[in-house]
Motif scaffolding. Structure first.
Motif: not given
Ligand SMILES: Nc1nc2c(ncn2[C@@H]2O[C@H](COP(=O)(O)OP(=O)(O)OP(=O)(O)O)[C@@H](O)[C@H]2O)c(=O)[nH]1
Ligand SMILES: [Mg+2]
Lengths: 82, 595
Positions: B8-13, B31-34, B114-116, B143-145, B300-302
């Motif tokens: 997936g693209m960066p920061n998609t969970g 952050w894209p690239g963790v 993701n992120m429903a 939603s993964a989170k 980092e998560d904000t």
């Protein structure tokens, strides 16, 4: 005088905060072009300039549901129609 | 065992999902690239034993940054039984492109939107059945989170695995080379299955951004917040540290001292004054470090990191860097190692190298322990927060000077284009997992490197047999004597030379060594330290410790990431020279001014 000459295209970097425009051309190398496309910069896409950074900092652009920041120098390669 | 890859693209969970399925604690951040490297864990999916692989995000299968290459290399060399494509449902209009590319590889795949939760908030409506029909692959909105639709996701993955037939690697390699036009397909699917409200309402993210990204308030606000943070570190941390010290002292006087009363003097000294007090002095900082990392995890998560990149890019551009380099400096506050690895998101090698050169100057949590310790011994409580904050400013300043000096050798013209994710709040679980990760990390370090360092310092201060502890005849004294011409102009006493030498292994060892060198622990050590050095000497010592050389793990990472011994050597020698210069200028300057 040649009055038929078309006006130079507007560059993304010239837009003011709050202005909206449609992408008309992207003059980036293939590698950067791929990244731009993946972030939503595609011809015909509508965008809006949210703000411009202090001291010629980057532009904050909104493309649909994605927000992107881009340096002015790189925004120069993107032509838009207001 | 079947292999399932998360793409997936960066920061998609992806990492959030990976953690949820495997119970692992992969690092998550807004952050894209963790994630910049592979991470695999076994799980049971339906009736299948499966190896689930978390990969770095990638924008395009044909991308060229080092983290994207990790994914390509993985796909080219590992048979994948199922590709799970994660897409941020809010941004499906652009991220679908990657899903289509992956589908073209011919691998069995499932699309997870993701992120429903966020899609609902934005008023985005997705017709999942329609999208699945158009794509010809299963699609689930989840939603993964927060775990919505988790059962459905697992059932879908298991069912697809049941019927999945393996694909020849050769086929995958060949399709990675080609790329058919996918734009039309994207348009068609969006038209048929997704409904986005025409104008997004002015939400909380927009309101916060008006303040955080304010043209001239943005940066001052950042520094002010940082200042408050370090005040808080002292305010919350000092009592915690005192408590820990008291605990270790009590344990020693009530249990260890009596238990070892009969042991030979040498052994007792080694176990108590060497290992125990060295480790206890370091371990007293664990609660503060955990608190600090919990705080970092929240930051980092904000989504603030991308904002910091926006605010600082203009300055960083003048230094030959970009906003991401600044973000890596901030990440380096925790630990320099992941920050150095985080530069993989940069495509231009010179830009990466210059960033890697400045990251070790970022004041990491190990150095923070040294400073907390010395500051609380030498500075009055009212100035402690300010003293610590000033060291962070020094850390930025040395990074700036380094970049200015060397930018002409590392020229790049990498474009700077970065996503700005919405603000998010981590769940309590996410924060706790992260805190636990850091404790575990500390414990591994403590049981290996720190013990080894402390033991060596003990040996050097107590041998040859019979000499005065850490006196001029001990090995430590002899080494100190050699180093005297170098260290005395900085106001650093000979006795501290061994602490600095072993601090090169891991900076926490500096604190542990102080305990060993002075054979003291807890309050007694702090008081003794205050007698040994005045504030000018203490500050000079701290400046030197801040800059002088990256720790061993950082050096190993620098070497691995740059694939150049020359660069790694330079990244050690330059800070050493700079540290000497800065401490010298500070110490001599302060003395000349009469301090
Ligand atoms: N609101 C919301 N946020 C989520 C969800 N899943 C993940 N996130 C957040 O999205 C951000 C990115 O999550 P990660 O798991 O690190 O993403 P990743 O795909 O591994 O990112 P990279 O490793 O950078 O490629 C974090 O802030 C997560 O907390 C979700 O279902 N809802
Ligand atoms: Mg990840």
């Amino acid at each position: 005088m040649n009055s038929l000459q078309t006006a130079p295209a507007t560059r993304l970097s010239q837009l003011n905060p709050g202005q909206e425009a449609t992408i008309s051309a992207i003059h980036a190398g293939s590698e950067v072009g791929l990244r731009l496309a993946a972030l939503g910069f595609r011809i015909g896409k509508r965008l809006r300039v949210m703000r411009r950074g202090f001291l010629s900092g980057p532009l904050h652009i909104r493309l649909g549901t994605t927000d992107v920041i881009i340096r002015r120098q790189d925004a120069l390669q993107i032509h838009v129609a207001v | 065992m079947k292999r399932v890859a998360l793409l997936g693209m960066p920061n998609t969970g992806k990492s959030t999902f990976f953690n949820r399925l495997t119970g692992a604690s992969a690092r998550v951040g807004n952050w894209p690239g963790v994630t910049v490297d592979l991470l695999a864990a076994p799980i049971l999916l339906g009736g299948h034993m499966v190896e689930l692989v978390d990969l770095p995000g990638l924008y395009d299968l044909h991308g060229f940054s080092d983290d994207e290459k990790v994914v390509r290399h993985f796909l080219e060399n590992n048979a994948v039984d199922l590709a799970v494509i994660l897409v941020n449902a809010v941004q499906v209009e652009r991220q679908l492109s990657l899903a289509l590319q992956v589908r073209q590889l011919g691998l069995p795949c499932v699309l997870l939107l993701n992120m429903a939760d966020e899609a609902r908030q934005y008023g985005i409506r997705i017709n999942v059945q329609e999208m699945a029909a158009q794509l010809g692959i299963p699609v689930v909105l989840f939603s993964a989170k927060y775990g919505d639709q988790q059962g459905e996701v697992q059932r879908t993955l298991a069912k697809t695995l049941d019927t999945a037939r393996p694909v020849q690697l050769e086929t995958v390699r060949r399709s990675l080379e080609s790329d058919d036009a996918i734009e039309q397909t994207m348009g068609r699917i969006m038209e048929a299955a997704v409904e986005v409200p025409p104008r997004l309402s002015d939400n909380l993210t927009d309101q916060l951004d008006r303040l955080v990204l304010h043209p001239w308030l943005g940066l001052p606000l950042f520094f002010f917040a940082m200042f408050l943070l370090f005040q808080a570190v002292f305010w919350l941390g000092a009592p915690l540290q005192d408590g820990m010290e008291w605990l270790f002292d009590t344990l020693r006087t009530n249990a260890l001292d009596p238990a070892l009363a009969g042991a030979p003097e040498m052994l007792r000294g080694f176990l108590l004054d060497g290992i125990y007090s060295g480790i206890a002095t370091v371990a007293a900082f664990v609660p503060i470090i955990v608190l600090f990392f919990l705080f970092m995890a929240v930051v980092e998560d904000t989504g603030y990191l991308s904002r910091a990149a926006y605010l600082t890019d203009a300055l960083m551009a003048r230094l030959g860097l970009d906003g991401r380099s600044f973000v890596m400096l901030l990440m380096g506050f925790g630990c320099n190692v992941p920050a150095v690895m985080g530069t993989r998101v940069m495509r231009s090698r010179p830009l990466r190298l210059l960033s890697m050169l400045i990251i070790p100057l970022s004041l990491c949590s190990a150095r923070m322990q040294v400073f907390l310790f010395i500051i609380s011994a030498v500075f009055p409580a009212s100035q402690a927060g300010l003293a610590l904050f000033s060291l962070y400013l020094f850390s930025f300043a040395t990074a700036i000077v380094t970049a200015l000096l060397f930018r002409k050798h590392f020229r790049s013209n990498e474009p700077f284009i970065l996503e700005l994710p919405p603000y998010r709040l981590p769940t309590l679980r996410q924060v706790l997992v992260r805190g636990w990760l850091e404790v575990r990390h500390f414990l591994t370090r403590a049981t290996k490197i720190i013990i080894a360092g402390v033991v060596l310092v003990w040996v050097l201060t107590h041998f040859p047999m019979g000499v005065e502890e850490a006196g001029p005849e001990s090995y430590a004294g002899i080494i100190g004597h050699w180093m005297e011409p170098l260290l005395s102009p900085l106001g650093i006493s000979d006795q501290l030379a061994v602490a600095l030498i072993f601090g090169f292994v891991a900076k926490e060892v500096v604190v542990g060594s102080l305990a060993v060198i002075y054979s003291l622990q807890g309050d007694a050590l702090t008081q003794h330290l205050a007698l040994q050095m005045d504030w000018v000497q203490a500050y000079s010592f701290m400046l030197f410790t801040l800059i002088y050389t990256p720790c061993l793990s950082t050096i190993a990472t620098l070497k691995a990431e740059s694939r150049s011994n020359g660069f790694a050597l330079f990244a050690v020698v330059w800070p050493l020279a700079l540290a000497w210069g800065v401490s010298f200028a500070f110490y001599q300057g302060a003395r000349a001014l009469g301090f």
